[in-house]
Design an enzyme around this catalytic site. Structure first.
Site, PDB file in Angstrom:
ATOM      1  N   LYS A 149       0.879  -1.175   0.000  1.00  0.00           N
ATOM      2  CA  LYS A 149       0.000   0.000   0.000  1.00  0.00           C
ATOM      3  C   LYS A 149       0.909   1.216   0.000  1.00  0.00           C
ATOM      4  O   LYS A 149       2.044   1.146   0.477  1.00  0.00           O
ATOM      5  CB  LYS A 149      -0.891   0.018   1.248  1.00  0.00           C
ATOM      6  CG  LYS A 149      -2.122   0.860   1.092  1.00  0.00           C
ATOM      7  CD  LYS A 149      -3.208   0.092   0.375  1.00  0.00           C
ATOM      8  CE  LYS A 149      -4.436   0.913   0.085  1.00  0.00           C
ATOM      9  NZ  LYS A 149      -5.555   0.061  -0.352  1.00  0.00           N
ATOM     10  N   ASP A 189      -6.950   4.187  -4.579  1.00  0.00           N
ATOM     11  CA  ASP A 189      -7.622   4.038  -3.287  1.00  0.00           C
ATOM     12  C   ASP A 189      -8.244   5.417  -3.032  1.00  0.00           C
ATOM     13  O   ASP A 189      -8.484   6.173  -3.985  1.00  0.00           O
ATOM     14  CB  ASP A 189      -6.629   3.620  -2.188  1.00  0.00           C
ATOM     15  CG  ASP A 189      -7.317   3.161  -0.899  1.00  0.00           C
ATOM     16  OD1 ASP A 189      -7.782   2.021  -0.840  1.00  0.00           O
ATOM     17  OD2 ASP A 189      -7.417   3.964   0.056  1.00  0.00           O
TER      18      ASP A 189
HETATM   19  P1  NDP Z   1     -12.845   7.645  -2.913  1.00  0.00           P
HETATM   20  O1  NDP Z   1     -11.788   8.643  -2.742  1.00  0.00           O
HETATM   21  O2  NDP Z   1     -13.398   7.387  -4.261  1.00  0.00           O
HETATM   22  O3  NDP Z   1     -14.077   7.977  -1.951  1.00  0.00           O
HETATM   23  C1  NDP Z   1     -13.913   8.076  -0.587  1.00  0.00           C
HETATM   24  C2  NDP Z   1     -15.230   8.519   0.017  1.00  0.00           C
HETATM   25  O4  NDP Z   1     -15.147   8.389   1.433  1.00  0.00           O
HETATM   26  C3  NDP Z   1     -15.551   9.971  -0.264  1.00  0.00           C
HETATM   27  O5  NDP Z   1     -16.920  10.145  -0.319  1.00  0.00           O
HETATM   28  C4  NDP Z   1     -14.950  10.668   0.947  1.00  0.00           C
HETATM   29  O6  NDP Z   1     -15.540  11.913   1.269  1.00  0.00           O
HETATM   30  C5  NDP Z   1     -15.247   9.672   2.042  1.00  0.00           C
HETATM   31  N1  NDP Z   1     -14.233   9.805   3.088  1.00  0.00           N
HETATM   32  C6  NDP Z   1     -12.897   9.638   2.963  1.00  0.00           C
HETATM   33  N2  NDP Z   1     -12.275   9.877   4.129  1.00  0.00           N
HETATM   34  C7  NDP Z   1     -13.252  10.206   4.999  1.00  0.00           C
HETATM   35  C8  NDP Z   1     -13.248  10.541   6.361  1.00  0.00           C
HETATM   36  N3  NDP Z   1     -12.106  10.604   7.060  1.00  0.00           N
HETATM   37  N4  NDP Z   1     -14.454  10.805   6.963  1.00  0.00           N
HETATM   38  C9  NDP Z   1     -15.602  10.746   6.252  1.00  0.00           C
HETATM   39  N5  NDP Z   1     -15.663  10.428   4.938  1.00  0.00           N
HETATM   40  C10 NDP Z   1     -14.505  10.153   4.332  1.00  0.00           C
HETATM   41  O7  NDP Z   1     -12.272   6.278  -2.283  1.00  0.00           O
HETATM   42  P2  NDP Z   1     -12.749   4.786  -2.523  1.00  0.00           P
HETATM   43  O8  NDP Z   1     -14.210   4.742  -2.721  1.00  0.00           O
HETATM   44  O9  NDP Z   1     -11.864   4.185  -3.534  1.00  0.00           O
HETATM   45  O10 NDP Z   1     -12.365   4.110  -1.127  1.00  0.00           O
HETATM   46  C11 NDP Z   1     -13.288   4.020  -0.044  1.00  0.00           C
HETATM   47  C12 NDP Z   1     -12.859   2.923   0.892  1.00  0.00           C
HETATM   48  O11 NDP Z   1     -12.817   1.673   0.194  1.00  0.00           O
HETATM   49  C13 NDP Z   1     -11.473   3.072   1.508  1.00  0.00           C
HETATM   50  O12 NDP Z   1     -11.467   2.493   2.789  1.00  0.00           O
HETATM   51  C14 NDP Z   1     -10.592   2.229   0.580  1.00  0.00           C
HETATM   52  O13 NDP Z   1      -9.413   1.808   1.219  1.00  0.00           O
HETATM   53  C15 NDP Z   1     -11.532   1.071   0.319  1.00  0.00           C
HETATM   54  N6  NDP Z   1     -11.265   0.269  -0.861  1.00  0.00           N
HETATM   55  C16 NDP Z   1     -11.142   0.829  -2.087  1.00  0.00           C
HETATM   56  C17 NDP Z   1     -10.934   0.028  -3.195  1.00  0.00           C
HETATM   57  C18 NDP Z   1     -10.896   0.572  -4.569  1.00  0.00           C
HETATM   58  O14 NDP Z   1     -10.819  -0.229  -5.514  1.00  0.00           O
HETATM   59  N7  NDP Z   1     -10.978   1.875  -4.783  1.00  0.00           N
HETATM   60  C19 NDP Z   1     -10.763  -1.413  -3.065  1.00  0.00           C
HETATM   61  C20 NDP Z   1     -10.988  -1.918  -1.727  1.00  0.00           C
HETATM   62  C21 NDP Z   1     -11.203  -1.084  -0.682  1.00  0.00           C
HETATM   63  P3  NDP Z   1     -14.785  13.290   0.921  1.00  0.00           P
HETATM   64  O15 NDP Z   1     -14.847  13.375  -0.566  1.00  0.00           O
HETATM   65  O16 NDP Z   1     -15.547  14.336   1.630  1.00  0.00           O
HETATM   66  O17 NDP Z   1     -13.382  13.150   1.429  1.00  0.00           O
HETATM   67  O1  2IT Z   2      -7.844  -1.753  -0.767  1.00  0.00           O
HETATM   68  C1  2IT Z   2      -7.786  -2.248  -1.902  1.00  0.00           C
HETATM   69  O2  2IT Z   2      -7.934  -3.459  -2.095  1.00  0.00           O
HETATM   70  C2  2IT Z   2      -7.558  -1.349  -3.031  1.00  0.00           C
HETATM   71  N1  2IT Z   2      -7.465  -0.144  -2.848  1.00  0.00           N
HETATM   72  C3  2IT Z   2      -7.380  -1.910  -4.410  1.00  0.00           C
HETATM   73  C4  2IT Z   2      -5.968  -2.343  -4.627  1.00  0.00           C
HETATM   74  C5  2IT Z   2      -5.629  -2.750  -6.035  1.00  0.00           C
HETATM   75  O3  2IT Z   2      -4.438  -3.036  -6.233  1.00  0.00           O
HETATM   76  O4  2IT Z   2      -6.485  -2.787  -6.916  1.00  0.00           O
END
Ligand code: NDP
Ligand code: 2IT
Length: 468
Positions: A149, A189
């Protein structure tokens, strides 16, 4: 007698190998004490390790092949931690400086693999917890993926495209020597979406002179990305929830669902819920949550996607444009009465008090789209009382399709949407099966235990095969 003596000698050898001197490799408390001492000031990392240790130590008590080789101790120690400075210029010509991270945690199963997070809260503890979780998550996909990461405390919110580009170029300048298709493969992420991946890969290509697509996943379709990668995490989370419900003779159709976040994972989670006949009623961002009692359908979700991804607006703006939708500033959605909850924003966004509220309101399932969204207290409460889908199982669909993107890049070929969706569903079904295999507790299934042990066994076997 002789055998016993031999085991005792081996154990002694194992304890000598560990820096803690008189170390009993089956003693969870001693292990946790050592981890806490070596990782001071890293609460998120300790939280993630502690949760897994609870299940793994229970299991390895009867599995000396794992304990004698200190497999779990080695699995909680990152292979390599890179920290680098990222200097860039803002639009006014001011020099700015951020810190870049890449934690290459474990490559027993394949090249280091995991996303990059750009968010002001990023620090070593957060990147290490995410990389550690990724070790077990990537193992559950059954694809040849190690774990990593990275990211930065850079905040993309409110920055111009030019500023994000200059930051990404400088970030990649610091990172490019340490990544590659067989070495370490980053992706997105929080704060790293298709725009950032494009800028990062573009700079990697400039610096190396190679179009090595397999170096980054989540790329645009035009230049080597995979169909459904953007959708995969959210869709996969819902597929996992469906498997859990089906296994318990329940149907997702008609279920009222709380979703937090309004980013990549949350929007695709809500979309798949709507497509399957469930009723997602909330979304959130860091300013608060919206509640639509009528349910968010495909058309409404598309409008929010446009607002968030194209106009980079706030979720409150959506509420202003719809009469029946309310906005709750500074709050999270867990107080709304619902059947299922899908925390899809960030770590520790669902606390003990929220878990109690969900239970009091008759919630029957919590499925984690984000990484470690439930605090330890919330998880302990929920895991006993409702169907609880832990992140490393439920959100593995994203990295799984990243793995399929790597496969397509190395084959110089691409699969169509139907083929990829079928593969994603197969992988989520297989992860559900692994949770059942290792998580059975009498007639019940503890999905947290199942995911932790299944992931541990897969990585552990490879580590043993390599020798110490
Ligand atoms: P994005 O940046 O696309 O979206 C994040 C969302 O969460 C936004 O709406 C953001 O709001 C909100 N957010 C972030 N930090 C905070 C906080 N501290 N308090 C409240 N709201 C918050 O990220 P992703 O959707 O990609 O990721 C979301 C989660 O999923 C994370 O935990 C990530 O690690 C996990 N994840 C992502 C994967 C991926 O493929 N993208 C895969 C597996 C897990 P704001 O815009 O106001 O900051
Ligand atoms: O938390 C996760 O699994 C991710 N942000 C996706 C990682 C990836 O390599 O696609």
């Amino acid at each position: 007698m002789k055998v016993k003596k031999k085991t005792a000698t081996r154990r002694k050898a194992a304890s000598r190998a560990h820096q803690d001197g008189n170390y009993d490799p089956t003693d969870r408390r001693a292990f946790l004490k050592g981890v806490a001492r070596r990782n001071q000031g890293q609460p998120e990392f300790l939280q993630a390790v502690e949760e897994v240790a609870y299940d793994v130590f229970d299991y390895i008590g009867e599995q000396p092949k794992f304990s004698a080789k200190l497999v779990f101790e080695r699995m909680t120690e990152p292979d390599r931690v890179l920290i680098f400075s990222v200097a860039w210029e803002d639009d006014e010509g001011n020099t700015r400086i951020n810190r870049g991270y890449r934690v290459q945690f474990n490559n027993a199963l394949g090249p280091y693999k995991g996303g990059l997070r750009f968010h002001p809260s990023v620090n070593l503890s957060i990147i290490k917890f995410l990389a550690f979780e990724q070790t077990l998550k990537n193992a559950l996909t059954t694809l040849p993926l190690g774990s990593a990461k990275g990211g930065s405390d850079f905040n993309p919110h409110g920055k111009s495209d030019g500023e994000v580009l200059r930051f990404c170029k400088s970030f990649m300048l610091g990172l490019h020597r340490y990544i590659g298709p067989n070495l370490d493969v980053p992706a997105g992420d929080i704060g790293v979406g298709s725009r950032e991946v494009g800028y990062l890969f573009g700079q990697y290509k400039r610096l190396t002179g190679e179009h090595a697509g397999g170096t980054i996943t989540g790329k645009g379709i035009e230049y080597g990305g995979s169909l459904i990668r953007a959708e995969a995490t959210g869709f996969g989370t819902v597929y996992f929830a469906v498997r859990m419900l089906e296994h318990h003779n329940l149907d997702i159709r008609g279920k009222t669902c709380l979703v937090s976040g309004a980013g990549n994972v949350a929007l695709h989670c809500a979309l798949k819920l709507a497509q399957l006949g469930a009723r997602p009623v909330t979304l959130s961002d860091s300013s608060g949550f919206i509640h639509d009692p009528d349910g968010l359908d495909e058309e409404k979700i598309a409008a929010i996607k446009e607002l968030k991804e194209v106009r980079r607006g706030r979720i409150s703006e959506y509420a202003r444009s719809r009469r029946r939708v309310s906005f709750h500033a500074g709050a999270r959605p867990w107080g709304v009465k619902a059947d299922l909850a899908f925390p899809c924003a960030t770590q520790n966004e669902l606390e003990g008090k929220d878990a109690r509220t969900l239970l009091a309101n008759g919630c029957i399932g919590v499925v984690e789209g984000a990484n470690m969204p439930c605090t330890a207290e919330a998880q302990t409460l929920l895991r006993k009382k409702v169907l609880f889908g832990p992140a490393k199982a439920a959100n593995a669909g994203g990295v799984a399709v990243s793995g399929l993107e790597m496969t397509q890049n190395s084959m110089h070929y691409h699969w169509n949407e139907q083929e990829l969706d079928a593969k994603l569903q197969d992988i989520m079904t297989s992860i559900h099966g692994q949770c059942l295999e290792y998580g059975r507790r009498g007639r019940k299934t503890d999905y947290v235990r199942g995911a932790n042990i299944a992931g541990f066994v897969r990585v552990g076997r490879a580590m043993i095969a390599y020798g110490v």
